[in-house]
Design a protein around this motif. Structure first.
Motif, PDB file in Angstrom:
ATOM      1  N   THR A  75       0.835  -1.197   0.000  1.00 49.58           N
ATOM      2  CA  THR A  75       0.000   0.000   0.000  1.00 49.58           C
ATOM      3  C   THR A  75       0.875   1.255   0.000  1.00 49.58           C
ATOM      4  O   THR A  75       2.008   1.242   0.486  1.00 49.58           O
ATOM      5  N   ASP A  76       0.309   2.337  -0.541  1.00 46.81           N
ATOM      6  CA  ASP A  76       0.960   3.640  -0.557  1.00 46.81           C
ATOM      7  C   ASP A  76       0.017   4.672   0.029  1.00 46.81           C
ATOM      8  O   ASP A  76      -1.203   4.542  -0.071  1.00 46.81           O
ATOM      9  N   ALA A  77       0.597   5.723   0.589  1.00 45.17           N
ATOM     10  CA  ALA A  77      -0.149   6.917   0.965  1.00 45.17           C
ATOM     11  C   ALA A  77       0.809   8.088   0.809  1.00 45.17           C
ATOM     12  O   ALA A  77       1.970   8.002   1.237  1.00 45.17           O
ATOM     13  N   TYR A  78       0.345   9.169   0.197  1.00 38.79           N
ATOM     14  CA  TYR A  78       1.263  10.254  -0.093  1.00 38.79           C
ATOM     15  C   TYR A  78       0.516  11.576  -0.166  1.00 38.79           C
ATOM     16  O   TYR A  78      -0.702  11.626  -0.354  1.00 38.79           O
ATOM     17  N   GLY A  79       1.260  12.649  -0.001  1.00 42.81           N
ATOM     18  CA  GLY A  79       0.654  13.970  -0.071  1.00 42.81           C
ATOM     19  C   GLY A  79       1.718  15.028  -0.270  1.00 42.81           C
ATOM     20  O   GLY A  79       2.901  14.818   0.022  1.00 42.81           O
ATOM     21  N   SER A  80       1.299  16.185  -0.778  1.00 48.10           N
ATOM     22  CA  SER A  80       2.237  17.286  -0.965  1.00 48.10           C
ATOM     23  C   SER A  80       1.511  18.612  -0.868  1.00 48.10           C
ATOM     24  O   SER A  80       0.297  18.701  -1.087  1.00 48.10           O
ATOM     25  N   PHE A  81       2.279  19.634  -0.521  1.00 47.39           N
ATOM     26  CA  PHE A  81       1.797  21.007  -0.521  1.00 47.39           C
ATOM     27  C   PHE A  81       2.838  21.849  -1.244  1.00 47.39           C
ATOM     28  O   PHE A  81       4.020  21.821  -0.885  1.00 47.39           O
ATOM     29  N   GLU A  82       2.400  22.576  -2.278  1.00 45.43           N
ATOM     30  CA  GLU A  82       3.318  23.316  -3.133  1.00 45.43           C
ATOM     31  C   GLU A  82       2.832  24.746  -3.274  1.00 45.43           C
ATOM     32  O   GLU A  82       1.640  24.983  -3.464  1.00 45.43           O
ATOM     33  N   PHE A  83       3.750  25.702  -3.188  1.00 43.60           N
ATOM     34  CA  PHE A  83       3.359  27.101  -3.264  1.00 43.60           C
ATOM     35  C   PHE A  83       4.524  27.933  -3.798  1.00 43.60           C
ATOM     36  O   PHE A  83       5.685  27.503  -3.800  1.00 43.60           O
ATOM     37  N   ARG A  84       4.201  29.123  -4.254  1.00 44.82           N
ATOM     38  CA  ARG A  84       5.194  30.034  -4.801  1.00 44.82           C
ATOM     39  C   ARG A  84       5.385  31.229  -3.874  1.00 44.82           C
ATOM     40  O   ARG A  84       4.419  31.717  -3.273  1.00 44.82           O
ATOM     41  N   VAL A  85       6.624  31.665  -3.748  1.00 42.16           N
ATOM     42  CA  VAL A  85       6.963  32.859  -2.990  1.00 42.16           C
ATOM     43  C   VAL A  85       7.428  33.902  -4.004  1.00 42.16           C
ATOM     44  O   VAL A  85       8.568  33.828  -4.481  1.00 42.16           O
ATOM     45  N   PRO A  86       6.546  34.848  -4.401  1.00 43.34           N
ATOM     46  CA  PRO A  86       6.903  35.796  -5.460  1.00 43.34           C
ATOM     47  C   PRO A  86       8.168  36.589  -5.102  1.00 43.34           C
ATOM     48  O   PRO A  86       8.434  36.829  -3.915  1.00 43.34           O
ATOM     49  N   PRO A  87       8.954  36.985  -6.119  1.00 38.22           N
ATOM     50  CA  PRO A  87       8.628  36.798  -7.531  1.00 38.22           C
ATOM     51  C   PRO A  87       9.281  35.572  -8.160  1.00 38.22           C
ATOM     52  O   PRO A  87       8.898  35.168  -9.244  1.00 38.22           O
ATOM     53  N   ARG A  88      10.300  34.939  -7.512  1.00 40.85           N
ATOM     54  CA  ARG A  88      11.094  33.941  -8.228  1.00 40.85           C
ATOM     55  C   ARG A  88      11.261  32.596  -7.522  1.00 40.85           C
ATOM     56  O   ARG A  88      11.940  31.725  -8.035  1.00 40.85           O
ATOM     57  N   VAL A  89      10.688  32.409  -6.366  1.00 42.94           N
ATOM     58  CA  VAL A  89      10.940  31.202  -5.572  1.00 42.94           C
ATOM     59  C   VAL A  89       9.682  30.347  -5.471  1.00 42.94           C
ATOM     60  O   VAL A  89       8.573  30.864  -5.307  1.00 42.94           O
ATOM     61  N   GLY A  90       9.853  29.041  -5.586  1.00 45.75           N
ATOM     62  CA  GLY A  90       8.783  28.085  -5.328  1.00 45.75           C
ATOM     63  C   GLY A  90       9.235  27.099  -4.264  1.00 45.75           C
ATOM     64  O   GLY A  90      10.427  26.776  -4.178  1.00 45.75           O
ATOM     65  N   MET A  91       8.306  26.610  -3.460  1.00 42.08           N
ATOM     66  CA  MET A  91       8.646  25.679  -2.381  1.00 42.08           C
ATOM     67  C   MET A  91       7.610  24.567  -2.307  1.00 42.08           C
ATOM     68  O   MET A  91       6.472  24.722  -2.764  1.00 42.08           O
ATOM     69  N   GLY A  92       8.006  23.425  -1.725  1.00 46.18           N
ATOM     70  CA  GLY A  92       7.077  22.313  -1.604  1.00 46.18           C
ATOM     71  C   GLY A  92       7.502  21.326  -0.544  1.00 46.18           C
ATOM     72  O   GLY A  92       8.706  21.184  -0.260  1.00 46.18           O
ATOM     73  N   LEU A  93       6.528  20.662   0.037  1.00 43.89           N
ATOM     74  CA  LEU A  93       6.754  19.601   1.013  1.00 43.89           C
ATOM     75  C   LEU A  93       6.054  18.340   0.516  1.00 43.89           C
ATOM     76  O   LEU A  93       4.940  18.411  -0.017  1.00 43.89           O
TER      77      LEU A  93
END
Length: 331
Positions: A75-93
């Motif tokens: 079995t698998d279970a997974y999740g993510s949260f992704e967002f951008r920090v203007p103007p040039r940075v993106g981040m994710g968990l």
């Protein structure tokens, strides 16, 4: 180019499924799985897993979560949260649980042991930087955990669990927009990954090093029957001490309807020197996965930006069907 280079050397490998870190190599996400595991150049979600470089290109924040059911109690279970920090940075968990119920085990005297399970956890923290309209780069810091059941010898017998944790491995990625319809990407994974196992009080420490890999991905946008058609391909290479091995994954997404996308692909097509040097051996060991899936837009009946995604795929040994189901929400 990577695939061509790996063809230059012969390989007698039986595949990477049984090597260290094999649990990190099965595709994650229903959309990616339906396309044969080809998702590196432009993942719509789970970007920290597939390609952290695309996070800087986000136009909206994303939350995604899903589960997978595979043969033999996996079995698998997974999740993510992704967002951008203007103007040039993106981040994710990103977080992944992947495990299996092992059922009844037996000790060396053929006595049944209590039921047990195998557990892995993977965490990724990703950051991306928008270099230009064409180029973005990104990186992930990884944390890995595994727990493995072992027979407990002595008067009581039973099961005990050995575990290992590795923190500090890295993924590095880049994505380049060649034109309005063609995007390419490269991702290096599991660099510096190392886990130390203590199998027993008197047992020596075992060093476990998951294989590093390099993936070259491509995304090409065209049309079919005047509707958008997205074709993606990944070439994944693994580096051993004495040989190299690569696999091709490819698939397509047809956006025939505005609220319903269909996908199909093939995955894990082996690309080794045996194609040239030993065709009979290559045919004997040949294996691939066949994959199908769809996405449905739930914006009108439920919530704006909400999609549900499903995939079904064979596995290389035809032991059953891998299924994955997830939801994504943009806001």
């Amino acid at each position: 180019m990577l695939c061509v280079l790996l063809l230059q050397s012969g390989s007698d490998a039986q595949g990477v499924a049984g090597t260290s870190g094999a649990y990190l190599r099965t595709p994650i996400g229903a959309a990616a799985t339906a396309m044969g595991g080809a998702y590196t150049a432009a993942p719509d979600y789970y970007a920290p897993w597939w390609n952290p470089a695309v996070l800087a290109n986000l136009r909206a924040s994303h939350f995604a979560a899903g589960t997978g059911l595979r043969p033999l109690g996996q079995t698998d279970a997974y999740g993510s949260f992704e967002f951008r920090v203007p103007p040039r940075v993106g981040m994710g968990l990103f977080m992944l649980y992947r495990g299996a119920s092992l059922g009844t085990l037996y000790d060396l005297d053929e006595k049944p042991l209590p039921s047990s399970s195998y557990t892995t956890l993977t965490f990724k923290a990703a950051v991306s930087y928008y270099m230009s309209r064409r180029l973005s780069i990104g990186a992930c810091l990884d944390a890995l955990y595994q727990s493995l059941p072992l027979p407990q010898y002595g008067s009581d017998g039973g099961i005990h669990y050995a575990s290992a944790t590795g923190i500090g491995s890295f993924d590095f990625a880049g994505v380049y927009r060649v034109s309005d319809v063609w995007t390419v990407a490269a991702v290096l994974k599991n660099l510096g990954a190392k886990m130390e196992w203590q199998m027993g009080d008197l047992a020596p420490i075992v060093i476990d090093q998951p294989l590093p890999s390099i993936t070259i991905g491509s995304r090409f946008a065209t049309t079919l029957a005047e509707k958008p058609l997205i074709w993606m391909a990944d070439c994944i290479g693994y580096v051993f001490n004495d040989h190299n091995e690569a696999f091709l994954c490819t698939g397509a997404e047809w956006r025939r309807w505005e609220n319903f996308y269909v996908r199909a692909g093939i995955g894990d097509v082996p690309i080794t020197g045996d194609i040239i040097h030993n065709g009979e051996q290559y045919t004997k060991e040949f294996g691939m996965r066949f994959c199908l899936g769809f996405s449905y837009n739930l914006s009108k009946p439920v919530r704006k930006g909400l999609w549900v995604n499903y995939s079904a795929a064979t596995n290389e040994i035809w032991a059953g069907i891998d299924q994955q189901l997830d939801v994504t929400m943009s806001f």
